[in-house]
Design an enzyme around this catalytic site. Structure first.
Site, PDB file in Angstrom:
ATOM      1  N   ARG A   1       5.246 -10.430  -5.369  1.00 19.45           N
ATOM      2  CA  ARG A   1       4.041 -10.639  -4.562  1.00 19.45           C
ATOM      3  C   ARG A   1       3.215  -9.356  -4.523  1.00 19.45           C
ATOM      4  O   ARG A   1       3.717  -8.267  -4.830  1.00 19.45           O
ATOM      5  CB  ARG A   1       4.436 -11.011  -3.134  1.00 19.45           C
ATOM      6  CG  ARG A   1       5.025  -9.842  -2.394  1.00 19.45           C
ATOM      7  CD  ARG A   1       5.432 -10.169  -0.970  1.00 19.45           C
ATOM      8  NE  ARG A   1       5.518  -8.944  -0.184  1.00 19.45           N
ATOM      9  CZ  ARG A   1       6.029  -8.893   1.048  1.00 19.45           C
ATOM     10  NH1 ARG A   1       6.484  -9.983   1.627  1.00 19.45           N
ATOM     11  NH2 ARG A   1       6.058  -7.739   1.703  1.00 19.45           N
ATOM     12  N   GLY A   2       1.952  -9.494  -4.107  1.00 24.03           N
ATOM     13  CA  GLY A   2       1.128  -8.322  -3.849  1.00 24.03           C
ATOM     14  C   GLY A   2       0.787  -7.546  -5.102  1.00 24.03           C
ATOM     15  O   GLY A   2       0.456  -8.123  -6.135  1.00 24.03           O
ATOM     16  N   GLU A   3       0.855  -6.209  -5.007  1.00 26.46           N
ATOM     17  CA  GLU A   3       0.453  -5.373  -6.139  1.00 26.46           C
ATOM     18  C   GLU A   3       1.613  -4.562  -6.718  1.00 26.46           C
ATOM     19  O   GLU A   3       1.840  -4.576  -7.927  1.00 26.46           O
ATOM     20  CB  GLU A   3      -0.679  -4.430  -5.721  1.00 26.46           C
ATOM     21  CG  GLU A   3      -1.141  -3.511  -6.845  1.00 26.46           C
ATOM     22  CD  GLU A   3      -2.449  -2.801  -6.542  1.00 26.46           C
ATOM     23  OE1 GLU A   3      -3.305  -3.394  -5.850  1.00 26.46           O
ATOM     24  OE2 GLU A   3      -2.619  -1.648  -6.995  1.00 26.46           O
TER      25      GLU A   3
ATOM     26  N   ASP B   1       0.822  -1.205   0.000  1.00 23.46           N
ATOM     27  CA  ASP B   1       0.000   0.000   0.000  1.00 23.46           C
ATOM     28  C   ASP B   1       0.860   1.260   0.000  1.00 23.46           C
ATOM     29  O   ASP B   1       0.658   2.168  -0.795  1.00 23.46           O
ATOM     30  CB  ASP B   1      -0.971   0.002   1.193  1.00 23.46           C
ATOM     31  CG  ASP B   1      -0.389  -0.688   2.418  1.00 23.46           C
ATOM     32  OD1 ASP B   1       0.848  -0.633   2.587  1.00 23.46           O
ATOM     33  OD2 ASP B   1      -1.162  -1.266   3.197  1.00 23.46           O
TER      34      ASP B   1
END
Length: 354
Positions: A252-254, A15
């Protein structure tokens, strides 16, 4: 214009990673950015000093009385703005453009939901309306973060010089270099076994997966023949360089997922796991789009590996990417460059509504 960008750091840096990249890109394009964070600690390594001009990093909380008005307010990933800030927005003679920057997905609902308005009928923002802004992979979405000149910088990049500056030596000219950035993953031992059977050097990013690797080493549980090296925390720029320098990337993730696509190298995505299983269709939706028209054998290999790495099927070995996979990664990157980037779309929207 004055932009206010809000981010709550939930976990794992994705984030704040997206928020900082957006803030940096806006500032580089001449915008004033106030980045409101509830935890700015990751910026110490993600964005070391000196930071770009035009960005003020502020602690999450109520705005000061002398704060100048906003032109655009962005809440990232559904974080809820402080009530006092919303009240200030409502009190402005000309309320700012209010956007909810959502999570990235290739699922069909993104195109339907991008741009939808959410009128506020109660609370401090009564009378205002915020709109959903969805990143995505098509022209009917908000696109992806892609800084001007990114691909040109990548073309000029000297991978060997960067690796040497990090103290990394490719053991042999033909040795493949693999990066690993991952959440805790039950399939890690199987992956390490597969890598130990290849002529490769594994570079493990700082964080949870590196701690697991160190624990396995202390327990003498790493497979024989595995060549690996632990990395320190890297700035965002150097993380990009890592992906450019490696032959095969596990992300991984965004944020790192998007950067791996811009790297134009074969990669494997570990999607953020959700307790309700919503990550599975999200993964499949991306693979459907990404592998459309790809060689059928390569596509089957990728699907097997991605599902295995994400715990959606039993591990069935490590298909090693070849020249076909590299060409596919580069073709996909070229396709993505045909859509307008996310920051340009935000700027266009802001100018249209100002």
């Amino acid at each position: 214009m004055q932009w206010d960008l809000f981010c709550r750091v939930i976990d794992n840096y994705g984030d704040i990673g997206v928020s900082w990249r957006l803030a940096r890109d806006l500032a580089a394009r001449g915008q004033g950015v106030r980045l409101w964070l509830d935890d700015a600690a990751p910026l110490q390594w993600m964005a070391p000093q000196p930071r770009p001009a035009g960005i003020d990093v502020l602690p999450w909380g109520d705005p000061a009385a002398d704060l100048s008005d906003s032109d655009v307010v962005i809440e990232t990933f559904g974080c809820e703005l402080p009530g006092a800030f919303i009240a200030r927005m409502a009190a402005q003679a000309r309320p700012p453009l209010w956007l909810n920057l959502e999570y990235l997905s290739a699922e069909a609902y993104v195109e339907r939901s991008h741009g939808l308005a959410s009128p506020q009928f109660s609370g401090p923002g009564r009378g205002l309306a915020k709109s959903f802004f969805y990143p995505g992979f098509t022209e009917r979405t908000g696109g992806l973060l892609r800084e001007p000149g990114l691909l040109q910088a990548q073309a000029r990049f000297d991978a060997q010089a960067w690796l040497a500056a990090q103290g990394i030596q490719r053991p042999k000219p033909e040795t493949q270099i693999v990066s690993l950035f991952a959440y805790p993953n039950a399939a890690l031992p199987e992956l390490l076994d597969g890598l130990a059977q290849q002529d490769c050097l594994l570079l493990v990013c700082a964080g949870q997966v590196q701690e697991e690797m160190l624990a396995l080493r202390r327990a003498q549980a790493l497979p024989a023949g595995l060549q690996w090296q632990a990395l320190p925390y890297l700035s965002q720029s150097d993380f990009d360089h890592l992906l450019w320098a490696c032959d095969f990337n596990f992300v991984r993730g965004e944020d790192s997922f998007v950067r791996a696509q811009w790297a134009g190298k074969p990669f494997v995505w570990q999607i953020y796991p959700q307790t309700d299983g919503a990550h599975a269709p999200k993964l499949e939706a991306f693979m459907d789009r990404w592998l459309a028209g790809a060689d059928s054998t390569m596509a089957a290999d990728y699907r097997q590996l991605w599902r295995s790495w994400n715990g959606l099927q039993a591990w069935q070995g490590l298909p090693w990417p070849g020249t076909l996979a590299l060409r596919h990664a580069q073709d996909w990157r070229d396709l993505l460059t045909q859509q307008n980037d996310l920051t340009s779309q935000l700027l266009g929207l802001a100018h249209k509504t100002s």
